[in-house]
Design an enzyme around this catalytic site. Structure first.
Site, short mmCIF file in Angstrom:
data_model
loop_
_atom_site.label_atom_id
_atom_site.label_comp_id
_atom_site.label_asym_id
_atom_site.label_seq_id
_atom_site.Cartn_x
_atom_site.Cartn_y
_atom_site.Cartn_z
N THR B 204 -0.40 -2.70 4.35
CA THR B 204 0.20 -2.51 5.60
C THR B 204 1.51 -1.81 5.55
OG1 THR B 204 0.97 -4.86 5.83
CG2 THR B 204 -1.13 -4.18 6.80
N LYS B 230 -1.22 -8.37 -0.89
CA LYS B 230 -0.48 -7.43 0.13
C LYS B 230 0.39 -8.25 0.50
CE LYS B 230 -0.75 -6.74 4.02
NZ LYS B 230 -0.41 -7.26 5.16
N THR B 248 0.41 -13.55 6.65
CA THR B 248 0.40 -12.11 6.68
C THR B 248 0.18 -11.71 5.05
OG1 THR B 248 1.59 -11.74 8.46
CG2 THR B 248 1.56 -10.03 6.78
N GLU B 338 10.01 -6.22 2.90
CA GLU B 338 10.46 -5.15 3.92
C GLU B 338 11.98 -4.91 3.76
OE1 GLU B 338 6.96 -5.73 7.00
OE2 GLU B 338 8.89 -6.61 7.46
N ASN B 473 11.49 -3.83 11.43
CA ASN B 473 11.08 -4.82 12.36
C ASN B 473 11.49 -4.66 13.69
OD1 ASN B 473 9.11 -6.05 10.76
ND2 ASN B 473 10.98 -6.81 9.35
N SER B 478 6.84 1.10 14.78
CA SER B 478 6.67 0.58 13.41
C SER B 478 5.32 -0.47 13.78
CB SER B 478 7.54 -0.20 12.83
OG SER B 478 7.84 -1.48 13.41
#
Lengths: 486, 486
Positions: B204, B230, B248, B338, B473, B478
């Site tokens: 993702t 992931k 996630t 991230e 974020n 996004s």
């Protein structure tokens, strides 16, 4: 009460602020955040008051002692009760294991005096935290030097409490501080300018001084309160009575009511649990958080000390006034949160208990993904649910198909209709994107989370997570002068 | 084992990485962070392997089904066991109250089959979370359509597990997905390219596909493992067996060992608790986190299923290999956090229990002030102590004057001498600023916190908090295409 009108209008804005967000998670359109979108100017939150707005029997002074590098910046202040009657004192302090020296010293002073104090001395720029034995000696000499330089009274158990805020792990320039104390005492007065200057001497990364006044009637007598606090980062207080100290939040509420020390402490515990302990900027509980409350009994016409036992009605009126005032002061800290561009109220209702509602609200209020979504003005209710779903609850009473999420428009907007996003665990079939977007543009937001499993509720206040927060806290130089520690 | 050499050198870099920070809190000099300092390129973390590196008896395929907007981007994949022997399956899934539909369905499939599976189907771009009844129907049809299109076997209790990752609150484009399944099955093979493509179909907000292989000897037989995972945001997993699902984070470990299903689940619980459950990027526990483990018994020369009871030695060898492999895969997620520019290992030792050491390490690893300090390459040990001090421990066994903090240099640096910053609660009198600065410039950091109150320890892996994290974020756009949800 005209003098406190500005603060009341401010608090009613805050309290009535029923904001919301925009653009549901089901949208595909999207706009990127402007990098480093600057926080709004906060000058409109600086309140000034006439002399009659301040409680009787207190004098204050402040100065630049050289702890902060920049010449003339206020970094040292004192407050002294000049009342004939003795001054009751209470405190709520950080529960962090690493208590700063001033937290330890103030706790001991309050124990030794059975909840009496002459006043306090505060410095900013250096937290005197994690400073070992010398740190404790320095905190003691700040207190003792102040007390011994004050005019003698027959209340010899009344000492000077001490607070520090600034960088951790540095020793105070104690000689500079002690050298300024006689000067401070010489300049004590009760002018509005001196009160505003005192509030400036609290500041670290704060962008505006936090000073508020209010008054209320008790048996036809007017009782006045003044409140000062500071804090912008390392804000997620959990404060209890001195026995279990925890703070980068510093605050004081001084009032001229006459009240017994133990009952003052009980009222403060109640107020702090529902105000300062329900705000968060970054989820970091500091080593110095301290809220002091001083009640000197100098308001004209009071017969004797109020106690909860003998004056239950008067006590509960005072307790609620204190809670409401503490809430106003606590919200100022969130509005000045490091890099904050939004003021967000998280209201969790329909919970089996206050504690469960509060834990869920704090889980959302501290979520980095939720806070960055607020910065992006993105009604990302998925992130809200996610944070509701990992709140630390054992056993967990939350049933996903009973949870609803609603964004309630800011009172500034003409359309007051709540915007439902999630109803009993199912996404709203078609959310009005335009309206959501309009709602989210407001600085103030309220998010209502209904757990559908009880009658209790709790409110927590938080801000967004911005580029500016990272710039402030990811920059070594930001630590070198005006540190927000702690 | 040459094939897995690249990943082993990678893991030994990660494991041996003993980095540190720079500039003590007592410095006054300081340099500001360059705004939006970009994360380093991660391409060197993409490993490729020859065909013989992959376990026997598995085939994979992936495609672009149109869930993700960008043409040709892989968003749907399957893995199937082609082994004659039955395939044991285990899973650890999110403890978030809001379990996504695929989490619920996979849990039920594993219960119904007593821990057997044919393989799995995964999609990225849409999490199928908070999607109500239709979401469950969609997850069931992904599983059932795959199973019914596969060649019949006599193992009719072996079904297809299902995983999804992407935006929350959107329904899957289920027709597009089901329409691609026959095509996927037609293209099943075991080529290195197909394995790498499968790992790409998991992505993702990941910046690189996460594929690793390794092998080990068991009674002179070679057992092979392949791992894919992931995740980059909404990463703070707490995963347990299917009964108590939470993600996630998505991952799968496929191996050709022959092992009993219950023992596979026990080994996976042990491995996940010490790997995936000890990483954090942003402290947000997702609604979809899932780690699957498939063991198809296809490795040549195995007699019968291993069980802990009958083969304790073999079981413990496998369990440790699985833990170590899971640790390698988990660290890849932190390295791809991230906006991450740093990889930080928090090691808490000298604790009375593993649980206490782990709680303290996670408190530091999730502190926004600590993570922004890492981004600023600022050895702000005050923020570390602060986070140690508010770790949720009841009763709290930490004595401030027993706590020491040490930064241990990266193995890349010539001078391996640990840099002590805090010794038994007292700041080191004179820290070598230059050396601290040199140490902090490294991408990898290790911070050792000694509680001085026991023999237990725990390691947690985290990354820094950067401008880029906020940009990713805090940007609505996004979320609109490649969402990291969840």
């Amino acid at each position: 009460m005209p003098p406190s009108l500005p603060s009341h209008s401010a608090v009613s804005r805050a309290a009535a602020a029923i904001p919301a967000l925009a653009r549901s998670a089901s949208t595909s359109a999207g706009t990127a955040v402007t990098p480093n979108k600057p926080p709004p100017n906060k000058d409109h939150l600086i309140n000034t008051y006439p002399a009659e707005a301040f409680p009787s029997g207190f004098q204050v002074a402040s100065t630049h002692s050289g702890i902060k590098k920049k010449a003339g910046v206020l970094d040292l202040g004192i407050l002294v009760s000049t009342s004939e009657t003795s001054c009751s004192a209470a405190a709520c302090m950080t529960r962090n294991v690493f208590k700063a020296a001033p937290v330890t010293v103030t706790s001991e002073l309050l124990r030794n005096s059975n909840g009496k104090a002459r006043g306090f001395i505060i410095n900013s720029g250096c937290a005197n935290a994690v400073t070992g034995k010398k740190g404790l000696e320095d905190a003691w000499s700040m207190s003792n030097t102040t007390t011994s330089n004050l005019p003698q009274t027959n209340k010899d158990n009344e000492s000077t409490l001490v607070m520090s805020t600034g960088v951790i792990g540095q020793h105070l320039p104690i000689d500079k501080i002690l050298g300024q104390i006689p000067n401070l005492i010489k300049n004590l007065d009760s002018s509005p300018k001196s009160w505003l200057d005192l509030s400036k001497s609290f500041m670290t990364t704060d962008t505006f001084p936090k000073l508020r006044c209010r008054s209320f009637k008790l048996n036809d007598k007017e009782i006045k309160l003044v409140g000062i606090d500071k804090g912008a980062g390392m804000i997620a207080p959990s404060m209890g009575p001195p026995q279990q100290p925890h703070a980068t939040l510093l605050g004081v509420i001084a009032t001229d009511i006459s009240i017994n020390s133990n009952d003052l402490q009980n009222a403060l515990n109640y107020a702090v649990d529902r105000s300062f302990n329900n705000i968060t900027v970054d989820g970091d509980m500091s080593t110095n958080d301290t809220i002091l409350c001083l009640a000197n009994g100098a308001a004209p016409g009071q017969q004797k000390e109020i106690t909860e036992k003998e004056n239950p009605k008067e006590f509960s009126i005072f307790k609620e006034e204190l809670r409401s005032f503490a809430e106003e002061l606590a919200q100022l800290v969130v509005r000045d949160g490091e890099g904050a561009t939004k003021f967000v109220t998280i209201r969790v209702k329909g919970a089996p208990s206050y504690e469960i509602a509060n834990a869920v609200a704090k889980s959302v209020a501290n979520s980095s993904l939720f806070k960055t979504a607020m910065y992006g003005e993105d009604a990302n209710w998925g992130r809200i649910l996610c944070a509701v779903g990992y709140a630390p609850l054992e056993p967990n009473p939350i049933s996903p198909n009973q949870v609803s999420v609603t964004f309630i428009p800011s009172s500034n907007l003409s359309n007051k209709e709540p915007l439902k996003l999630l109803i009993n665990g199912e996404p709203h079939p078609n959310i009005d994107e335009e309206r959501a977007s309009e709602i989210l543009k407001e600085e103030d937001l309220e998010i209502e989370i209904d757990l559908g499993n009880g009658q209790e509720e709790s409110k927590v206040w938080t801000c967004d997570f911005s580029h500016e927060y990272v710039t402030i806290n990811g920059s070594v130089s930001s630590r070198s002068d005006l540190s927000w520690f702690p």
